[in-house]
Design a protein around this motif. Structure first.
Motif, mmCIF file in Angstrom:
data_model
loop_
_atom_site.group_PDB
_atom_site.id
_atom_site.type_symbol
_atom_site.label_atom_id
_atom_site.label_comp_id
_atom_site.label_asym_id
_atom_site.label_seq_id
_atom_site.Cartn_x
_atom_site.Cartn_y
_atom_site.Cartn_z
ATOM 1 N N ASN A 26 -79.410 45.615 -28.760
ATOM 2 C CA ASN A 26 -78.450 45.597 -27.476
ATOM 3 C C ASN A 26 -77.870 44.625 -27.156
ATOM 4 O OD1 ASN A 26 -80.937 44.029 -26.035
ATOM 5 N ND2 ASN A 26 -81.780 45.872 -26.616
ATOM 6 N N HIS A 77 -83.455 45.842 -20.706
ATOM 7 C CA HIS A 77 -82.527 46.142 -19.779
ATOM 8 C C HIS A 77 -82.860 45.788 -18.695
ATOM 9 C CE1 HIS A 77 -81.780 49.165 -16.879
ATOM 10 N NE2 HIS A 77 -80.493 48.555 -17.317
ATOM 11 N N ASP A 78 -83.505 46.102 -18.171
ATOM 12 C CA ASP A 78 -84.343 45.217 -16.702
ATOM 13 C C ASP A 78 -84.268 44.078 -16.994
ATOM 14 O OD1 ASP A 78 -85.429 47.612 -16.101
ATOM 15 O OD2 ASP A 78 -86.840 47.734 -16.228
ATOM 16 N N ILE A 117 -80.557 43.228 -16.378
ATOM 17 C CA ILE A 117 -79.981 43.381 -15.433
ATOM 18 C C ILE A 117 -80.570 42.331 -14.316
ATOM 19 C CG2 ILE A 117 -80.077 45.069 -12.814
ATOM 20 C CD1 ILE A 117 -78.565 46.207 -15.387
ATOM 21 N N SER A 165 -77.880 39.531 -12.399
ATOM 22 C CA SER A 165 -77.860 39.492 -10.705
ATOM 23 C C SER A 165 -77.586 37.419 -10.631
ATOM 24 C CB SER A 165 -79.589 40.053 -9.802
ATOM 25 O OG SER A 165 -80.558 39.201 -10.638
ATOM 26 N N ASN A 225 -72.589 45.410 -11.545
ATOM 27 C CA ASN A 225 -71.529 46.047 -12.826
ATOM 28 C C ASN A 225 -72.472 45.673 -14.037
ATOM 29 O OD1 ASN A 225 -71.124 43.080 -13.250
ATOM 30 N ND2 ASN A 225 -68.871 43.977 -13.922
ATOM 31 N N ALA A 226 -73.989 45.225 -13.160
ATOM 32 C CA ALA A 226 -74.487 44.868 -14.449
ATOM 33 C C ALA A 226 -75.401 45.787 -15.428
ATOM 34 C CB ALA A 226 -75.991 44.125 -14.467
ATOM 35 N N GLU A 227 -74.880 47.214 -14.964
ATOM 36 C CA GLU A 227 -75.889 48.712 -15.756
ATOM 37 C C GLU A 227 -73.654 48.709 -16.803
ATOM 38 O OE1 GLU A 227 -77.468 51.039 -17.528
ATOM 39 O OE2 GLU A 227 -78.362 50.107 -15.740
ATOM 40 N N GLU A 228 -73.054 48.386 -16.559
ATOM 41 C CA GLU A 228 -71.894 49.070 -16.884
ATOM 42 C C GLU A 228 -71.828 48.309 -17.818
ATOM 43 O OE1 GLU A 228 -67.322 48.903 -15.690
ATOM 44 O OE2 GLU A 228 -68.423 48.885 -14.020
ATOM 45 N N TRP A 236 -74.300 46.505 -19.530
ATOM 46 C CA TRP A 236 -75.011 46.790 -20.650
ATOM 47 C C TRP A 236 -74.706 47.890 -21.389
ATOM 48 C CZ3 TRP A 236 -79.852 44.739 -22.303
ATOM 49 C CH2 TRP A 236 -80.359 46.018 -22.862
ATOM 50 N N GLN A 237 -73.927 48.831 -20.817
ATOM 51 C CA GLN A 237 -73.733 49.948 -21.176
ATOM 52 C C GLN A 237 -72.528 49.640 -22.511
ATOM 53 O OE1 GLN A 237 -75.438 53.130 -21.655
ATOM 54 N NE2 GLN A 237 -76.874 52.742 -20.076
ATOM 55 N N ASN A 242 -73.251 47.776 -25.553
ATOM 56 C CA ASN A 242 -74.132 48.209 -26.190
ATOM 57 C C ASN A 242 -73.645 48.760 -27.178
ATOM 58 O OD1 ASN A 242 -76.418 47.004 -25.768
ATOM 59 N ND2 ASN A 242 -77.256 48.527 -23.849
#
Length: 454
Positions: free
Chosen positions: A48, A81-82, A85, A89, A121-124, A126-127, A130
């Protein structure tokens, strides 16, 4: 207003764009880094973006702490992941920081993501990142291929058996060891006696012999470069007898005073300089870091985790003393000088000019290092190099990194270099066209290829 990290980012004018277009596709010659030959050989696909970005990057860790991120999300046991994020931030708080600049250059170049990264948009991201890693099978070899890396010089202890360098002998990217005998030099360290035992030395004379034997071993594996890190130069000159006496006392578990330690370090520094001259090894000398400033955090998370700082600048008197004695005794090898304290850069540029002979750019003011590796720091180093007459012989950029995505730093450097040179052209101080293009090509690639000789 320019496009966010568009094609002309860091390029000031049309001349800079023209120069950059002439160098942007040149191969990368990374003559100093902390990549792992084992990782390159094993070539495991990355899981990742967090692993690629945060696994060992003390630049990012330091910034996260400065923004109040809990250590659990920095070097602790939180998930990647955390951690990602949390890192995302803080980015809006870092305009002008190379961490912000490199992150967005990496997002665009490696992952095809052009939007500013933030908590929103961090989660987006990340996905999406990856997904790209999985689809493109990103691994160390894929990164080296993506960035067109021709040479990687790792950083290796004399004890290293260089197993993976040998296995990579015929690898497309030339992966070569760098001889870094710091632990032989650090007689003040608590583990010095243990280390010398591992090296196989049972006397001072055997230490000198083994040091050269190990250098020959490295040379057989393709080594052309050495590296030394010195926080401060010794205050006294050391003779063979004084160095031997200090070594013998240390090996017996006796306490050394500062003069005894300095005498040992001084003698050994000149000894290694002589070895590099004898064996045609380029020496790198990293000066003025102050290591592990925060005792509590050093005890908690160890060295090389973001708690080092800029130390006292080397003095002209001490630098001249070392170089002049070495030059008188054995002659000087090619040396690249990096000062973490930029106050010394002008002085270093003039000192090395007094010891330059035989080889174009034999003595080098190294690229802006560590805390100076940002737009203003790079511009400053390039300007000092130009002012001292070195720019045309400068051997250019390196990563000094553990991250395979950090090769965007070469693009970063090339853009800044082209803008600096463009000012001379636009101002009527230097011809444009082929002359300026050849200059930037030399600094970006051809000078180091000839200088190091891999």
């Amino acid at each position: 207003m320019k496009e966010f990290y568009g094609d002309d980012v860091f390029l000031e004018n049309e001349v800079a764009v023209e120069l950059y277009n002439a160098v942007k596709e040149l191969p990368i010659y990374d003559y100093h880094c902390h990549m792992s030959a084992k990782d390159i050989f094993e070539d495991k696909q990355f899981d990742n973006i967090g692993e690629m970005w945060l696994g060992g990057d003390h630049y990012k860790w330091r910034a996260m702490r400065q923004c109040g991120i809990n250590e659990e999300l920095v070097t602790g046991n939180a998930s990647m992941h955390d951690k990602f994020i949390a890192f995302a931030s803080i980015l809006p708080k870092l305009p002008g920081s190379p961490i912000y600049q490199w992150a967005h250059m990496e997002l665009k170049t490696v992952f095809g993501i052009s939007d500013p990264l933030s908590a929103d948009n961090a989660e987006e991201v990340w996905q999406e990142a990856n997904k790209v890693i999985k689809e493109k099978g990103y691994s160390p070899s894929k990164m080296l291929e993506l960035f067109n890396v021709e040479v990687v010089c790792t950083t290796d202890d004399p004890i290293d058996d260089l197993e993976y360098h040998k296995k990579l002998k015929d690898y497309k990217t030339k992966v070569r060891p760098t001889y870094r005998p710091d632990r032989i030099m650090y007689i003040e360290k608590d583990d010095f006696v243990e280390y010398i035992g591992k090296l196989g030395a049972d006397s001072f004379d055997s230490l000198l012999k083994i040091s050269e034997d190990r250098l020959r071993y490295f040379i057989d594996a393709g080594c052309k470069v050495s590296d030394h890190a010195i926080s401060k130069f010794p205050k006294v000159q050391g003779t063979y007898e004084e160095a031997k006496n200090a070594f013998d006392k240390k090996m017996k578990g006796m306490q050394l005073d500062q003069n005894e330690m300095d005498a040992y370090v001084d003698y050994m520094l000149l000894f290694f300089i002589g070895l590099y001259k004898k064996h045609d090894i380029t020496m790198q000398l990293h000066m003025s870091p102050l290591r592990n400033a925060n005792t509590n955090m050093f005890k908690a998370v160890g060295a090389d985790t973001g708690f080092d700082t800029i130390g006292t600048a080397v003095t002209a008197e001490k630098l001249v003393d070392i170089l002049d004695r070495a030059n008188t005794q054995t002659g000087l090898p090619k040396i690249v000088f990096y000062s973490l304290n930029p106050v010394a850069d002008n002085m270093i540029a003039t000192v090395i000019g007094s010891f330059s002979e035989d080889i174009p750019g034999k003595m080098q003011l190294g690229s802006a290092w560590w805390f100076n590796d940002h737009v203003q720091g790079i511009e400053r180093q390039l300007t000092i190099s130009a002012n001292s007459g070195l720019l045309g012989n400068f051997i250019g950029m390196l990563t000094d990194s553990r991250s395979f995505t950090s090769y965007v730093r070469f693009d970063y450097f090339r853009r800044i270099l082209c803008s600096v040179v463009s000012r001379y052209v636009v101002g009527g101080e230097y011809p444009g066209g082929d002359t300026a293009i050849q200059l930037v090509k030399d600094v970006c690639y051809y000078n180091v290829k000839k200088y190091i000789g891999i």
